[in-house]
Design an enzyme around this catalytic site. Structure first.
Site, PDB file in Angstrom:
ATOM      1  N   ARG A 175       0.813  -1.235   0.000  1.00 36.74           N
ATOM      2  CA  ARG A 175       0.000   0.000   0.000  1.00 36.74           C
ATOM      3  C   ARG A 175       0.844   1.282   0.000  1.00 36.74           C
ATOM      4  O   ARG A 175       0.425   2.309   0.534  1.00 36.74           O
ATOM      5  CB  ARG A 175      -0.957   0.043   1.211  1.00 36.74           C
ATOM      6  CG  ARG A 175      -1.931  -1.084   1.296  1.00 36.74           C
ATOM      7  CD  ARG A 175      -2.936  -1.147   0.161  1.00 36.74           C
ATOM      8  NE  ARG A 175      -3.655  -2.372   0.291  1.00 36.74           N
ATOM      9  CZ  ARG A 175      -3.247  -3.511  -0.293  1.00 36.74           C
ATOM     10  NH1 ARG A 175      -2.175  -3.545  -1.073  1.00 36.74           N
ATOM     11  NH2 ARG A 175      -3.922  -4.621  -0.122  1.00 36.74           N
ATOM     12  N   SER A 201     -10.537  -0.856   3.734  1.00 38.03           N
ATOM     13  CA  SER A 201      -9.828  -1.169   4.978  1.00 38.03           C
ATOM     14  C   SER A 201      -9.435   0.111   5.697  1.00 38.03           C
ATOM     15  O   SER A 201      -8.837   1.003   5.090  1.00 38.03           O
ATOM     16  CB  SER A 201      -8.554  -1.968   4.689  1.00 38.03           C
ATOM     17  OG  SER A 201      -8.904  -3.200   4.117  1.00 38.03           O
ATOM     18  N   GLU A 249      -4.927   3.386   6.841  1.00 39.19           N
ATOM     19  CA  GLU A 249      -4.774   3.249   5.378  1.00 39.19           C
ATOM     20  C   GLU A 249      -5.498   4.407   4.676  1.00 39.19           C
ATOM     21  O   GLU A 249      -5.058   4.902   3.629  1.00 39.19           O
ATOM     22  CB  GLU A 249      -5.345   1.898   4.910  1.00 39.19           C
ATOM     23  CG  GLU A 249      -5.145   1.651   3.428  1.00 39.19           C
ATOM     24  CD  GLU A 249      -5.395   0.206   3.008  1.00 39.19           C
ATOM     25  OE1 GLU A 249      -5.065  -0.723   3.788  1.00 39.19           O
ATOM     26  OE2 GLU A 249      -5.922   0.009   1.895  1.00 39.19           O
TER      27      GLU A 249
HETATM   28  C1  FAD Z   1     -15.812  -0.915  -0.572  1.00 31.03           C
HETATM   29  C2  FAD Z   1     -14.334  -0.683  -0.753  1.00 31.03           C
HETATM   30  C3  FAD Z   1     -13.483  -1.746  -0.953  1.00 31.03           C
HETATM   31  C4  FAD Z   1     -12.109  -1.540  -1.121  1.00 31.03           C
HETATM   32  N1  FAD Z   1     -11.297  -2.604  -1.313  1.00 31.03           N
HETATM   33  C5  FAD Z   1      -9.969  -2.417  -1.491  1.00 31.03           C
HETATM   34  C6  FAD Z   1      -9.085  -3.517  -1.712  1.00 31.03           C
HETATM   35  O1  FAD Z   1      -9.501  -4.661  -1.780  1.00 31.03           O
HETATM   36  N2  FAD Z   1      -7.766  -3.269  -1.865  1.00 31.03           N
HETATM   37  C7  FAD Z   1      -7.264  -1.991  -1.820  1.00 31.03           C
HETATM   38  O2  FAD Z   1      -6.045  -1.838  -2.000  1.00 31.03           O
HETATM   39  N3  FAD Z   1      -8.066  -0.924  -1.605  1.00 31.03           N
HETATM   40  C8  FAD Z   1      -9.400  -1.097  -1.436  1.00 31.03           C
HETATM   41  N4  FAD Z   1     -10.213  -0.016  -1.223  1.00 31.03           N
HETATM   42  C9  FAD Z   1      -9.626   1.326  -1.087  1.00 31.03           C
HETATM   43  C10 FAD Z   1      -9.546   2.138  -2.399  1.00 31.03           C
HETATM   44  O3  FAD Z   1     -10.526   1.727  -3.328  1.00 31.03           O
HETATM   45  C11 FAD Z   1      -8.149   2.016  -3.013  1.00 31.03           C
HETATM   46  O4  FAD Z   1      -7.169   2.561  -2.169  1.00 31.03           O
HETATM   47  C12 FAD Z   1      -8.064   2.732  -4.362  1.00 31.03           C
HETATM   48  O5  FAD Z   1      -6.851   2.409  -4.977  1.00 31.03           O
HETATM   49  C13 FAD Z   1      -8.196   4.253  -4.260  1.00 31.03           C
HETATM   50  O6  FAD Z   1      -8.433   4.761  -5.558  1.00 31.03           O
HETATM   51  P1  FAD Z   1      -9.227   6.123  -5.789  1.00 31.03           P
HETATM   52  O7  FAD Z   1      -9.242   6.416  -7.236  1.00 31.03           O
HETATM   53  O8  FAD Z   1     -10.551   6.084  -5.131  1.00 31.03           O
HETATM   54  O9  FAD Z   1      -8.272   7.140  -5.066  1.00 31.03           O
HETATM   55  P2  FAD Z   1      -8.649   8.280  -4.003  1.00 31.03           P
HETATM   56  O10 FAD Z   1      -9.276   7.651  -2.826  1.00 31.03           O
HETATM   57  O11 FAD Z   1      -9.382   9.363  -4.672  1.00 31.03           O
HETATM   58  O12 FAD Z   1      -7.201   8.769  -3.632  1.00 31.03           O
HETATM   59  C14 FAD Z   1      -6.310   7.963  -2.897  1.00 31.03           C
HETATM   60  C15 FAD Z   1      -4.927   8.599  -2.945  1.00 31.03           C
HETATM   61  O13 FAD Z   1      -4.443   8.490  -4.277  1.00 31.03           O
HETATM   62  C16 FAD Z   1      -4.060   9.754  -4.765  1.00 31.03           C
HETATM   63  N5  FAD Z   1      -4.361   9.809  -6.202  1.00 31.03           N
HETATM   64  C17 FAD Z   1      -5.482   9.389  -6.820  1.00 31.03           C
HETATM   65  N6  FAD Z   1      -5.367   9.561  -8.145  1.00 31.03           N
HETATM   66  C18 FAD Z   1      -4.159  10.122  -8.372  1.00 31.03           C
HETATM   67  C19 FAD Z   1      -3.455  10.547  -9.536  1.00 31.03           C
HETATM   68  N7  FAD Z   1      -3.964  10.442 -10.755  1.00 31.03           N
HETATM   69  N8  FAD Z   1      -2.228  11.097  -9.369  1.00 31.03           N
HETATM   70  C20 FAD Z   1      -1.675  11.214  -8.135  1.00 31.03           C
HETATM   71  N9  FAD Z   1      -2.286  10.817  -7.004  1.00 31.03           N
HETATM   72  C21 FAD Z   1      -3.511  10.277  -7.120  1.00 31.03           C
HETATM   73  C22 FAD Z   1      -4.898  10.764  -3.976  1.00 31.03           C
HETATM   74  O14 FAD Z   1      -4.276  12.025  -3.938  1.00 31.03           O
HETATM   75  C23 FAD Z   1      -4.958  10.094  -2.622  1.00 31.03           C
HETATM   76  O15 FAD Z   1      -3.824  10.448  -1.868  1.00 31.03           O
HETATM   77  C24 FAD Z   1     -11.593  -0.203  -1.072  1.00 31.03           C
HETATM   78  C25 FAD Z   1     -12.463   0.869  -0.887  1.00 31.03           C
HETATM   79  C26 FAD Z   1     -13.825   0.645  -0.729  1.00 31.03           C
HETATM   80  C27 FAD Z   1     -14.745   1.825  -0.533  1.00 31.03           C
END
Ligand code: FAD
Length: 298
Positions: free
Chosen positions: A168, A223, A293
């Protein structure tokens, strides 16, 4: 000329899977390279910090809001191309693409590697930043390179080895060497699976597992805490007697103790207080300090 549609005092609740939190002083959706540069210029001219938002599935914005510019990539920055070779599928994918959609499309063509990540609701940008993973897969395992816009505004390609992927974590996170860079997209190299049917049945099984074990019916951000060196956060939180514990409408999920859920009207303050309470109690009762996380933006 500035052609951006910058919104002021944008409520972030509707942009975040937690369905809680304050406003962004400025919020903009950008759809091409020029608009990205304009957005960055706006932030620097106004001496404001910027924050890149993906799908908002791992972020909470504090109730007092974010005094800066939140940048979100529009659908035009989700462009994806697939190129098949005998043993691999080469995917060039924009940061705004949804990881699960790409994982399923690739599986449909008979290629795995990220198919068990089909249920992760984030974008490719967020997945690269977080090195998203589940059920033994991590996006980093299949990344060849990452395209990014540096703080100075230069488009660069980082080889996978430069991106310092770990559990992560990546070089793009705050305090790391590529902090502040905007991830524009990445290239993935996905291995051939047994068949599209087998991959699909594995995806279905993983989705069933999620449904059975995670509180997907309530707003959450996945998580709450990272896995410590020993044990699992869910088990440690249960051991501390906190399953179902509530602060306001923020609750340690009764279904999975490593999920914090919004029962309806949780404020970011409630959620943040619950994160801190869980850390304090788990440390007091088990000696393990859990690391959050979920990212909290203030
Ligand atoms: C129901 C549920 C289940 C989930 N299951 C998992 C799982 O199984 N495994 C897991 O790893 N995670 C899981 N997650 C967490 C989440 O989906 C992941 O961390 C995902 O990768 C975040 O992506 P996002 O586009 O929503 O990023 P955001 O939440 O919008 O951002 C997360 C971080 O990434 C940065 N970021 C986003 N896009 C960019 C970009 N283009 N350039 C630079 N920085 C950027 C943001 O600034 C922020 O710091 C889950 C979440 C939910 C709600």
């Amino acid at each position: 000329m500035n052609t951006l549609n910058i919104k002021e005092n944008e409520p972030m609740k509707s942009h975040l899977s937690f369905r809680a939190g304050g406003n962004a002083r400025y919020f903009v959706e950008v759809n091409n390279a020029d608009e990205i540069l304009q957005a960055k210029a706006f932030a620097s001219e106004n001496k404001l910090p910027y924050f890149m938002l993906g799908n908002g599935t791992n972020v909470l914005v504090s109730d007092s809001g974010f005094n800066g510019l939140i940048i979100k990539f529009g659908k035009a920055l989700a462009e994806t191309s697939f190129e098949e070779s005998v043993d691999f599928l080469h995917v060039k994918v924009g940061a705004a693409a949804v990881l699960g959609v790409i994982a399923r499309k690739a599986a449909g063509l008979g290629f795995g590697g990220i198919h068990l990540l089909a249920g992760v609701p984030g974008t490719i940008g967020g997945a690269v930043y977080m090195n998203a993973g589940a059920y033994g897969e991590e996006i980093a395992n299949c990344i060849e390179s990452v395209e990014a816009l540096t703080v100075e505004g230069k488009v660069v390609t980082h080889a996978k080895e430069e991106c310092e992927f770990g559990y992560r974590t990546s070089a793009f996170q705050t305090g790391n060497k590529f902090a502040g860079e905007l991830i524009l997209g990445c290239t993935l190299k996905l291995p051939k699976g047994e068949s599209a049917e087998v991959l699909k049945s594995e995806i279905d099984a993983a989705m069933q597992k999620r449904k059975a074990s995670q509180p997907l019916d309530k707003p959450n951000a996945g998580s709450a805490f990272k896995r410590p060196a020993t044990g699992f956060p869910g088990a440690l939180i249960e051991q501390a007697g906190l399953k179902g514990y509530r602060i306001g409408d923020a609750q340690v999920s009764e279904k999975h103790a490593n999920f914090i859920v919004n029962l309806g009207n949780a404020t970011a303050t409630d959620i943040e207080a619950l994160f801190e309470y869980v850390q304090k109690e788990v440390f007091a009762k088990t000696g393990t300090m859990l690391e959050r996380e979920v990212i909290i933006l203030k």
